[in-house]
Design a protein around this motif. Structure first.
Motif, mmCIF file in Angstrom:
data_model
loop_
_atom_site.group_PDB
_atom_site.id
_atom_site.type_symbol
_atom_site.label_atom_id
_atom_site.label_comp_id
_atom_site.label_asym_id
_atom_site.label_seq_id
_atom_site.Cartn_x
_atom_site.Cartn_y
_atom_site.Cartn_z
ATOM 1 N N ASP A 1 17.512 -13.546 6.597
ATOM 2 C CA ASP A 1 16.410 -13.549 7.554
ATOM 3 C C ASP A 1 15.815 -12.164 7.726
ATOM 4 N N ASP A 2 16.647 -11.115 7.692
ATOM 5 C CA ASP A 2 16.134 -9.753 7.805
ATOM 6 C C ASP A 2 15.384 -9.355 6.539
ATOM 7 N N ALA A 3 15.893 -9.789 5.381
ATOM 8 C CA ALA A 3 15.199 -9.512 4.132
ATOM 9 C C ALA A 3 13.830 -10.180 4.121
ATOM 10 N N ALA A 4 13.759 -11.412 4.618
ATOM 11 C CA ALA A 4 12.487 -12.123 4.672
ATOM 12 C C ALA A 4 11.506 -11.424 5.614
ATOM 13 N N ASP A 5 12.000 -10.955 6.754
ATOM 14 C CA ASP A 5 11.135 -10.231 7.693
ATOM 15 C C ASP A 5 10.564 -8.977 7.049
ATOM 16 N N LEU A 6 11.401 -8.240 6.318
ATOM 17 C CA LEU A 6 10.939 -7.014 5.663
ATOM 18 C C LEU A 6 9.893 -7.336 4.592
ATOM 19 N N LEU A 7 10.193 -8.317 3.752
ATOM 20 C CA LEU A 7 9.252 -8.684 2.691
ATOM 21 C C LEU A 7 7.929 -9.180 3.262
ATOM 22 N N GLY A 8 8.003 -9.790 4.432
ATOM 23 C CA GLY A 8 6.775 -10.257 5.076
ATOM 24 C C GLY A 8 5.867 -9.133 5.514
ATOM 25 N N GLU A 9 6.403 -7.916 5.632
ATOM 26 C CA GLU A 9 5.606 -6.746 6.009
ATOM 27 C C GLU A 9 4.959 -6.079 4.798
ATOM 28 N N LEU A 10 5.391 -6.451 3.593
ATOM 29 C CA LEU A 10 4.883 -5.831 2.371
ATOM 30 C C LEU A 10 3.711 -6.623 1.806
ATOM 31 N N PRO A 11 2.857 -5.973 1.011
ATOM 32 C CA PRO A 11 1.820 -6.723 0.300
ATOM 33 C C PRO A 11 2.463 -7.806 -0.563
ATOM 34 N N GLU A 12 1.777 -8.904 -0.735
ATOM 35 C CA GLU A 12 2.354 -10.058 -1.424
ATOM 36 C C GLU A 12 2.831 -9.721 -2.836
ATOM 37 N N THR A 13 2.067 -8.884 -3.548
ATOM 38 C CA THR A 13 2.458 -8.543 -4.927
ATOM 39 C C THR A 13 3.750 -7.727 -4.943
ATOM 40 N N GLU A 14 3.894 -6.801 -3.995
ATOM 41 C CA GLU A 14 5.123 -5.999 -3.917
ATOM 42 C C GLU A 14 6.315 -6.876 -3.565
ATOM 43 N N ALA A 15 6.109 -7.760 -2.601
ATOM 44 C CA ALA A 15 7.195 -8.646 -2.181
ATOM 45 C C ALA A 15 7.652 -9.526 -3.346
ATOM 46 N N GLU A 16 6.708 -10.043 -4.103
ATOM 47 C CA GLU A 16 7.058 -10.911 -5.224
ATOM 48 C C GLU A 16 7.797 -10.136 -6.309
ATOM 49 N N SER A 17 7.395 -8.882 -6.549
ATOM 50 C CA SER A 17 8.087 -8.056 -7.548
ATOM 51 C C SER A 17 9.551 -7.851 -7.165
ATOM 52 N N LEU A 18 9.793 -7.590 -5.882
ATOM 53 C CA LEU A 18 11.165 -7.400 -5.414
ATOM 54 C C LEU A 18 11.963 -8.698 -5.506
ATOM 55 N N LEU A 19 11.348 -9.802 -5.146
ATOM 56 C CA LEU A 19 12.040 -11.090 -5.213
ATOM 57 C C LEU A 19 12.447 -11.421 -6.645
ATOM 58 N N ARG A 20 11.613 -11.090 -7.598
ATOM 59 C CA ARG A 20 11.919 -11.387 -9.001
ATOM 60 C C ARG A 20 13.072 -10.533 -9.521
ATOM 61 N N LEU A 21 13.226 -9.340 -8.963
ATOM 62 C CA LEU A 21 14.320 -8.463 -9.384
ATOM 63 C C LEU A 21 15.648 -8.841 -8.733
ATOM 64 N N MET A 22 15.595 -9.560 -7.624
ATOM 65 C CA MET A 22 16.816 -9.965 -6.934
ATOM 66 C C MET A 22 17.533 -11.056 -7.715
ATOM 67 N N ASP A 23 18.834 -11.140 -7.512
ATOM 68 C CA ASP A 23 19.611 -12.234 -8.089
ATOM 69 C C ASP A 23 19.061 -13.555 -7.534
ATOM 70 N N PRO A 24 18.814 -14.555 -8.379
ATOM 71 C CA PRO A 24 18.249 -15.822 -7.893
ATOM 72 C C PRO A 24 19.044 -16.448 -6.742
#
Length: 280
Positions: free
Chosen positions: A104-127
């Motif tokens: 939930d904290d990770a989602a809150d942080l990603l929600g503060e980032l531009p969508e493209t940045e958030a998606e780049s980080l999500l793709r690098l994370m373990d599925p």
């Protein structure tokens, strides 16, 4: 060869220099000294202390912390400082830290980032780590689905009271999250099988260790829905005197749990962490 132990000298605290917060933030003071000072502090206190450091020193400390410890600290920073930290860490280290954060904290942080940045980080994370974060991002942040954690204590009905208490004693759980365990049909990972009910920690403490949690389920406690508003969640906690509540979807799957600390984070003024630092 053993040497003779030297004499011990006791020095008045007023004559001690070099280990106060202000002195440690001055040029010439090593990161190792700061890490030693932070070692026994709670993550929230480390976050407050780091915010008082010069930016360069703050980032040096961040790089020196391991992913788990840094994740705990980042979760306690204001939104703007979290975003600044992610930009400094870069996508690779940032993704590692996000994996170590509560979903939930990770989602809150990603929600503060531009969508493209958030998606780049999500793709690098373990599925396995990114999947629950993606589910949380589907909900508005001021709803039960956006507030919840996807990792509450979830058990099958055949779990013994002793096993349930062992799960609740997990030091990684907050006191609020440990106050309630949820009983479901398999699978027990969220979203789970059919939700059966919950068992309060106090009830577990009153039962024989060999008893099964399936026999002491509280089936009467109302459930929260993923789209319930922040106001509805707040009223729920006040009405039932709880600090944790189940979030169940329309198909009766447990999808997560909301805790009172997440509610408070959204009820307090946005700058409440800044006010805390200013008041120290």
């Amino acid at each position: 060869r053993l040497a003779r132990r030297g004499a011990i000298h006791v020095v008045d605290w007023q004559h001690v220099q070099g280990i106060t917060q202000n002195e440690l933030s001055m040029p010439g003071q090593g990161v190792a000294q700061l890490l030693m000072q932070f070692e026994d502090l709670r993550a929230a206190d480390v976050a407050n202390a780091m915010r008082e450091l010069p930016v360069k020193r703050r980032m040096e400390v961040a790089l020196a912390l391991d992913d788990e410890r840094l994740a705990d600290v980042v979760q306690e920073l204001p939104d703007d400082d979290q975003v600044e930290m992610m930009h400094y860490l870069g996508v690779d280290r940032g993704a590692d830290v996000l994996e170590a954060m509560d979903p939930d904290d990770a989602a809150d942080l990603l929600g503060e980032l531009p969508e493209t940045e958030a998606e780049s980080l999500l793709r690098l994370m373990d599925p396995e780590d990114s999947a629950p974060v993606r589910r949380l991002l589907e909900h508005s942040p001021d709803t039960a689905g956006g507030l919840m954690t996807t990792e509450p204590v979830v058990l099958s009905a055949s779990t013994t009271v002793a096993e349930a208490l062992a799960r609740a004693r997990n030091p990684d759980l907050t006191p609020a999250l440990a106050s309630l365990v949820f009983v479901v049909r398999p699978p027990t990972a969220t979203p789970t099988g059919a939700y059966l009910g919950c068992v309060h920690l106090q009830q577990l403490l009153r039962e024989p260790p060999a008893s099964l949690v399936g026999g002491i389920i509280d089936k009467a406690l109302p459930k929260l829905g993923p789209e319930d508003s922040l106001t509805a969640v707040t009223r729920y906690f006040a009405t039932y005197n709880l600090v944790c509540g189940p979030v169940v979807d329309d198909e009766e799957h447990l999808v997560g749990a909301v805790t009172v600390d997440d509610v408070l984070d959204h009820l307090l003024p946005e700058d409440w962490r800044d006010q805390e630092v200013a008041g120290q």
